[in-house]
Design an enzyme around this catalytic site. Structure first.
Site: not given
Ligand code: IMP
Ligand code: MG
Length: 175
Positions: A97-98, A101, A150, A163
């Site tokens: 995963e990238d 959050d 962010f 990206r």
């Molecule tokens: P989570 O479900 O809140 O953990 O969100 C995960 C997803 O939110 C990641 O796979 C990203 O696509 C997006 N995301 C969360 N934080 C960022 C950020 O700082 N930059 C870009 N995308 C983010």
């Molecule tokens: Mg995203």
């Protein structure tokens, strides 16, 4: 329109960390094969580069889950937009995963994937924002822990842009 981006993690730092992670993962999976699952689209750049640093046999699959719209805040809705092509039953799965959050996406995904009876399942993320966690997700491999900002680049987008940046940066003025 283009925003100002401040470098948070340089291309050199990413490359160095990828090498370390690849070595660690190769050691941990010695004698096994890894079925890497990339979470689209953000995880693509990371998975491709990381997989080249892994010395045990690797197979790849892709999944697309959406929890965000075009903005920077979670909608709280997680939906499978594209499921895996192959079964993961009996495989040693490594999710790539990238960024983690709130943890919502992975919390939901792990639950679904565990029910498909893999032999093992681990999670590898390029970035982790621990301060933002709402759901308890066990992360096995982390590239970098970052503050609550962010970020874009190396797979991460802001409204689908940036990206392709080779480094990780903070977009000025975005919360
Ligand atoms: P989570 O479900 O809140 O953990 O969100 C995960 C997803 O939110 C990641 O796979 C990203 O696509 C997006 N995301 C969360 N934080 C960022 C950020 O700082 N930059 C870009 N995308 C983010
Ligand atoms: Mg995203």
């Amino acid at each position: 329109m283009s925003e100002k981006i401040n470098v948070l993690v340089s291309e050199e730092e990413v490359t160095k960390r990828l090498k370390e992670l690849g070595e660690q993962i190769s050691k941990d999976y010695e004698g096994k094969e890894i079925h890497m699952i990339c979470i689209l689209k953000g995880g693509v750049f990371f998975m491709v580069d990381l997989s080249k640093r892994i010395s045990v046999p690797v197979s790849l699959d892709f999944m697309s889950v959406s929890s965000y719209g075009n903005g920077t805040k979670s909608s709280g809705v997680v939906r499978i937009a594209k499921d895996l092509d192959e079964s993961i039953e009996g495989k040693d799965v490594l999710i790539v995963e990238d960024i983690i959050d709130s943890g919502r996406t992975l919390y939901y995904l792990m639950d679904i994937l565990k029910k498909r009876n893999p032999n093992s399942i681990r999670l590898c993320t390029l970035l982790d924002k621990p301060e933002r966690r709402e759901k308890d997700v066990k992360v096995d491999y982390v590239g970098f822990e970052i503050p609550d900002e962010f970020v874009v680049g190396y797979g991460l987008d802001y409204a689908q842009k940036y990206r392709n940046l080779p480094y990780i940066g903070v977009v000025e003025g975005v919360e």
